[in-house]
Scaffold this active site. Structure first.
Site, PDB file in Angstrom:
ATOM      1  N   SER A   7     -16.349  -6.898  15.768  1.00  0.00           N
ATOM      2  CA  SER A   7     -16.672  -6.799  14.348  1.00  0.00           C
ATOM      3  C   SER A   7     -16.311  -5.405  13.852  1.00  0.00           C
ATOM      4  CB  SER A   7     -18.166  -7.049  14.127  1.00  0.00           C
ATOM      5  OG  SER A   7     -18.511  -6.805  12.782  1.00  0.00           O
ATOM      6  N   HIS A  32     -13.459  -9.977  13.578  1.00  0.00           N
ATOM      7  CA  HIS A  32     -14.563 -10.424  12.723  1.00  0.00           C
ATOM      8  C   HIS A  32     -14.756  -9.426  11.581  1.00  0.00           C
ATOM      9  CE1 HIS A  32     -18.275 -12.765  12.055  1.00  0.00           C
ATOM     10  NE2 HIS A  32     -18.812 -11.620  11.676  1.00  0.00           N
ATOM     11  N   ASP A  34     -17.186  -8.698   8.278  1.00  0.00           N
ATOM     12  CA  ASP A  34     -18.410  -9.011   7.549  1.00  0.00           C
ATOM     13  C   ASP A  34     -18.270  -8.625   6.081  1.00  0.00           C
ATOM     14  OD1 ASP A  34     -20.077 -10.057   9.616  1.00  0.00           O
ATOM     15  OD2 ASP A  34     -20.279  -8.039  10.424  1.00  0.00           O
ATOM     16  N   MET A  36     -20.217  -8.289   2.663  1.00  0.00           N
ATOM     17  CA  MET A  36     -21.567  -8.172   2.110  1.00  0.00           C
ATOM     18  C   MET A  36     -21.488  -7.739   0.647  1.00  0.00           C
ATOM     19  SD  MET A  36     -23.469  -6.186   5.226  1.00  0.00           S
ATOM     20  CE  MET A  36     -23.029  -6.470   6.944  1.00  0.00           C
ATOM     21  N   HIS A  65     -16.681 -13.536   7.539  1.00  0.00           N
ATOM     22  CA  HIS A  65     -18.064 -14.004   7.427  1.00  0.00           C
ATOM     23  C   HIS A  65     -18.606 -13.576   6.065  1.00  0.00           C
ATOM     24  CE1 HIS A  65     -22.461 -13.264   8.935  1.00  0.00           C
ATOM     25  NE2 HIS A  65     -22.402 -14.249   8.064  1.00  0.00           N
ATOM     26  N   MET A  67     -21.304 -12.995   3.719  1.00  0.00           N
ATOM     27  CA  MET A  67     -22.744 -12.786   3.527  1.00  0.00           C
ATOM     28  C   MET A  67     -22.950 -12.472   2.052  1.00  0.00           C
ATOM     29  SD  MET A  67     -23.970 -10.586   6.814  1.00  0.00           S
ATOM     30  CE  MET A  67     -22.550 -10.024   7.724  1.00  0.00           C
ATOM     31  N   MET A 136     -26.722 -16.290  13.452  1.00  0.00           N
ATOM     32  CA  MET A 136     -27.086 -14.881  13.329  1.00  0.00           C
ATOM     33  C   MET A 136     -28.258 -14.587  14.261  1.00  0.00           C
ATOM     34  SD  MET A 136     -24.975 -13.481  11.291  1.00  0.00           S
ATOM     35  CE  MET A 136     -25.795 -11.883  11.264  1.00  0.00           C
ATOM     36  N   ASP A 174     -23.620 -13.738  16.418  1.00  0.00           N
ATOM     37  CA  ASP A 174     -23.383 -12.428  15.810  1.00  0.00           C
ATOM     38  C   ASP A 174     -24.708 -11.700  15.638  1.00  0.00           C
ATOM     39  OD1 ASP A 174     -22.543 -10.232  14.374  1.00  0.00           O
ATOM     40  OD2 ASP A 174     -21.954 -11.353  12.590  1.00  0.00           O
TER      41      ASP A 174
END
Length: 221
Positions: A7, A32, A34, A36, A65, A67, A136, A174
């Site tokens: 990540s 990966h 993330d 956000m 991913h 979020m 998660m 994750d």
């Protein structure tokens, strides 16, 4: 085979190209990323332009991913930016089927993410329609958190449920994943290990990936 997905939230952004080439050379299977938004989770990270930049730096699949709140507003943007796998939180969408097929119609793999407090039965009506599940094992929003122990039986339960339905859906994990718990995770059914600080903040990230892969290969044999 179990896949390792570093990540890059925990990477050194001042040398992101070097960091990506390093994990790629060490045997990483996915990158990966993330995403956000400061709303669904209490932090802000990257947007589509960042994904577009990363896409130019590697041939590895980009595991994006989301979020974020209102993921339906951004799926096409991230797909066009170069995402290969796109997951969104079941908690963020009242119409998951619509998003799943939006992702698939764009030629991408569609995944559903569950927060630590969300039970797996939320997947009951959509399990056969998705390409992977992301569990998660920390509360999303920040890197470097410790693994939540109750995630382990949840992973095992999900893996058993998937196999019982004769489906081939990888279970991705994750949060707090590192060299010390990767064996236990794989033995309980994890197929994809996402690790940020567990890799990038280790003394030798390249060697950490190689060791994690050896552990996974030993279990598979």
């Amino acid at each position: 085979m179990v896949k390792i997905a570093p990540s890059i939230l925990s990477a050194d952004f001042s040398r992101i190209g070097e960091e990506i080439k390093m994990v790629e050379k060490a045997g990483a299977d996915l990158i990966h990323i993330d995403i956000m938004d400061g709303h669904f989770v209490p932090n802000i990270t990257f947007g589509p332009d960042f994904v577009k930049t990363i896409r130019k730096l590697t041939t590895l699949p980009l595991d994006v991913h989301l979020m974020i709140s209102n993921p339906h507003d951004f799926i096409e943007k991230f797909a066009n930016a170069g995402a290969d796998w796109i997951s969104f939180h079941i908690e963020a969408s009242p119409h998951p089927h619509r998003l799943i097929y939006q992702i698939k119609n764009l030629g991408k793999k569609a995944g559903i993410t569950l927060n630590p407090g969300t039970p797996i039965h939320f997947l009951n009506e959509i399990l056969k329609d998705i390409d992977f599940v992301l569990i998660m094992s920390v509360n999303p929003g920040f890197g470097g958190q410790e693994f939540i122990p109750s995630s382990l039986p949840k992973i095992a339960q999900l893996s058993h449920w998937i196999k019982g339905k004769n489906l081939s859906i990888p279970v991705e994990v994750d949060g707090g994943v590192n060299i010390n718990n990767c064996e236990e995770l794989v033995r309980n059914g994890a197929d994809i290990l996402v690790s940020g600080s567990g890799i990038f903040h280790s003394p030798d990230p390249s060697e950490t990936i190689k060791k994690m892969k050896k552990i996974c290969e030993r279990i598979e044999k």
